[in-house]
Design a protein around this motif. Structure first.
Motif, PDB file in Angstrom:
ATOM      1  N   TRP A  77      21.476  15.807  30.754  1.00 46.56           N
ATOM      2  CA  TRP A  77      22.702  16.074  30.005  1.00 46.56           C
ATOM      3  C   TRP A  77      22.618  17.503  29.476  1.00 46.56           C
ATOM      4  O   TRP A  77      21.752  17.823  28.675  1.00 46.56           O
ATOM      5  CB  TRP A  77      22.887  15.062  28.867  1.00 46.56           C
ATOM      6  CG  TRP A  77      23.288  13.731  29.413  1.00 46.56           C
ATOM      7  CD1 TRP A  77      22.462  12.714  29.765  1.00 46.56           C
ATOM      8  CD2 TRP A  77      24.613  13.312  29.723  1.00 46.56           C
ATOM      9  NE1 TRP A  77      23.192  11.676  30.272  1.00 46.56           N
ATOM     10  CE2 TRP A  77      24.510  12.002  30.258  1.00 46.56           C
ATOM     11  CE3 TRP A  77      25.864  13.894  29.605  1.00 46.56           C
ATOM     12  CZ2 TRP A  77      25.634  11.283  30.668  1.00 46.56           C
ATOM     13  CZ3 TRP A  77      26.970  13.175  30.018  1.00 46.56           C
ATOM     14  CH2 TRP A  77      26.850  11.883  30.538  1.00 46.56           C
ATOM     15  N   LEU A  89      28.801  14.548  25.707  1.00 43.78           N
ATOM     16  CA  LEU A  89      30.215  14.269  25.933  1.00 43.78           C
ATOM     17  C   LEU A  89      30.693  13.344  24.822  1.00 43.78           C
ATOM     18  O   LEU A  89      30.518  12.138  24.865  1.00 43.78           O
ATOM     19  CB  LEU A  89      30.415  13.616  27.304  1.00 43.78           C
ATOM     20  CG  LEU A  89      31.834  13.251  27.692  1.00 43.78           C
ATOM     21  CD1 LEU A  89      32.726  14.481  27.723  1.00 43.78           C
ATOM     22  CD2 LEU A  89      31.853  12.561  29.047  1.00 43.78           C
ATOM     23  N   VAL A 109      33.617  11.604  22.725  1.00 45.23           N
ATOM     24  CA  VAL A 109      34.972  11.160  23.050  1.00 45.23           C
ATOM     25  C   VAL A 109      35.577  10.474  21.839  1.00 45.23           C
ATOM     26  O   VAL A 109      35.030   9.498  21.340  1.00 45.23           O
ATOM     27  CB  VAL A 109      34.938  10.188  24.254  1.00 45.23           C
ATOM     28  CG1 VAL A 109      36.326   9.692  24.569  1.00 45.23           C
ATOM     29  CG2 VAL A 109      34.310  10.854  25.463  1.00 45.23           C
ATOM     30  N   VAL A 136      37.632  12.715  33.301  1.00 45.72           N
ATOM     31  CA  VAL A 136      36.275  13.059  33.719  1.00 45.72           C
ATOM     32  C   VAL A 136      36.271  13.144  35.242  1.00 45.72           C
ATOM     33  O   VAL A 136      36.883  12.313  35.918  1.00 45.72           O
ATOM     34  CB  VAL A 136      35.269  11.989  33.241  1.00 45.72           C
ATOM     35  CG1 VAL A 136      33.890  12.252  33.784  1.00 45.72           C
ATOM     36  CG2 VAL A 136      35.239  11.942  31.726  1.00 45.72           C
ATOM     37  N   TYR A 176      31.850  16.316  34.869  1.00 42.11           N
ATOM     38  CA  TYR A 176      32.678  17.287  34.156  1.00 42.11           C
ATOM     39  C   TYR A 176      33.723  16.574  33.313  1.00 42.11           C
ATOM     40  O   TYR A 176      34.226  15.513  33.699  1.00 42.11           O
ATOM     41  CB  TYR A 176      33.462  18.165  35.139  1.00 42.11           C
ATOM     42  CG  TYR A 176      32.637  19.080  35.982  1.00 42.11           C
ATOM     43  CD1 TYR A 176      32.303  20.346  35.539  1.00 42.11           C
ATOM     44  CD2 TYR A 176      32.217  18.695  37.248  1.00 42.11           C
ATOM     45  CE1 TYR A 176      31.561  21.206  36.326  1.00 42.11           C
ATOM     46  CE2 TYR A 176      31.475  19.539  38.041  1.00 42.11           C
ATOM     47  CZ  TYR A 176      31.150  20.796  37.575  1.00 42.11           C
ATOM     48  OH  TYR A 176      30.418  21.639  38.364  1.00 42.11           O
ATOM     49  N   ARG A 177      34.072  17.176  32.193  1.00 41.73           N
ATOM     50  CA  ARG A 177      35.276  16.776  31.456  1.00 41.73           C
ATOM     51  C   ARG A 177      36.331  17.799  31.796  1.00 41.73           C
ATOM     52  O   ARG A 177      36.075  19.009  31.787  1.00 41.73           O
ATOM     53  CB  ARG A 177      35.038  16.773  29.941  1.00 41.73           C
ATOM     54  CG  ARG A 177      36.284  16.318  29.147  1.00 41.73           C
ATOM     55  CD  ARG A 177      36.046  16.306  27.660  1.00 41.73           C
ATOM     56  NE  ARG A 177      36.089  17.620  27.089  1.00 41.73           N
ATOM     57  CZ  ARG A 177      37.200  18.235  26.653  1.00 41.73           C
ATOM     58  NH1 ARG A 177      38.362  17.647  26.769  1.00 41.73           N
ATOM     59  NH2 ARG A 177      37.145  19.430  26.121  1.00 41.73           N
ATOM     60  N   GLU A 218      34.518  21.408  32.028  1.00 39.44           N
ATOM     61  CA  GLU A 218      33.327  21.629  31.200  1.00 39.44           C
ATOM     62  C   GLU A 218      32.230  20.737  31.774  1.00 39.44           C
ATOM     63  O   GLU A 218      32.357  19.517  31.775  1.00 39.44           O
ATOM     64  CB  GLU A 218      33.582  21.250  29.745  1.00 39.44           C
ATOM     65  CG  GLU A 218      34.592  22.134  29.051  1.00 39.44           C
ATOM     66  CD  GLU A 218      34.829  21.699  27.608  1.00 39.44           C
ATOM     67  OE1 GLU A 218      34.362  20.614  27.201  1.00 39.44           O
ATOM     68  OE2 GLU A 218      35.504  22.451  26.898  1.00 39.44           O
ATOM     69  N   HIS A 265      28.952  18.637  31.910  1.00 43.58           N
ATOM     70  CA  HIS A 265      28.182  17.908  30.903  1.00 43.58           C
ATOM     71  C   HIS A 265      26.847  17.388  31.418  1.00 43.58           C
ATOM     72  O   HIS A 265      25.894  17.288  30.652  1.00 43.58           O
ATOM     73  CB  HIS A 265      29.005  16.742  30.347  1.00 43.58           C
ATOM     74  CG  HIS A 265      30.100  17.188  29.440  1.00 43.58           C
ATOM     75  ND1 HIS A 265      29.909  17.405  28.104  1.00 43.58           N
ATOM     76  CD2 HIS A 265      31.392  17.510  29.699  1.00 43.58           C
ATOM     77  CE1 HIS A 265      31.040  17.822  27.565  1.00 43.58           C
ATOM     78  NE2 HIS A 265      31.951  17.896  28.509  1.00 43.58           N
TER      79      HIS A 265
END
Length: 66
Positions: free
Chosen positions: A3, A7, A9, A15, A32-33, A41, A43
């Motif tokens: 990681w 992440l 939330v 995602v 990714y987000r 982004e 992760h």
């Protein structure tokens, strides 16, 4: 799996999970987000190596595995 960035939330997010083949028996998975602006982004990353032949008709009893 490594990681790179937690992440967190607080509401639904988009995602993406990408799987890239690196070599015949190696792949990389990335998580990714997707931001509201459409940027990604990263992760997490994971490398996958095939070490044995998979059994196509393998039946698993999930109750027994728990």
């Amino acid at each position: 799996m490594v990681w790179l960035k937690p992440l967190f939330v607080e509401h639904p997010v988009n995602v993406e999970i990408l799987l890239d083949q690196l070599a015949e028996k190696q792949a990389r998975l990335r998580v990714y987000r997707v931001t509201d602006g459409g940027d990604r982004e990263e992760h997490a990353q994971m490398r996958i190596t095939k070490t044995a032949e998979a059994h196509e008709n393998a039946n698993l009893d999930l109750g027994q595995l728990q």
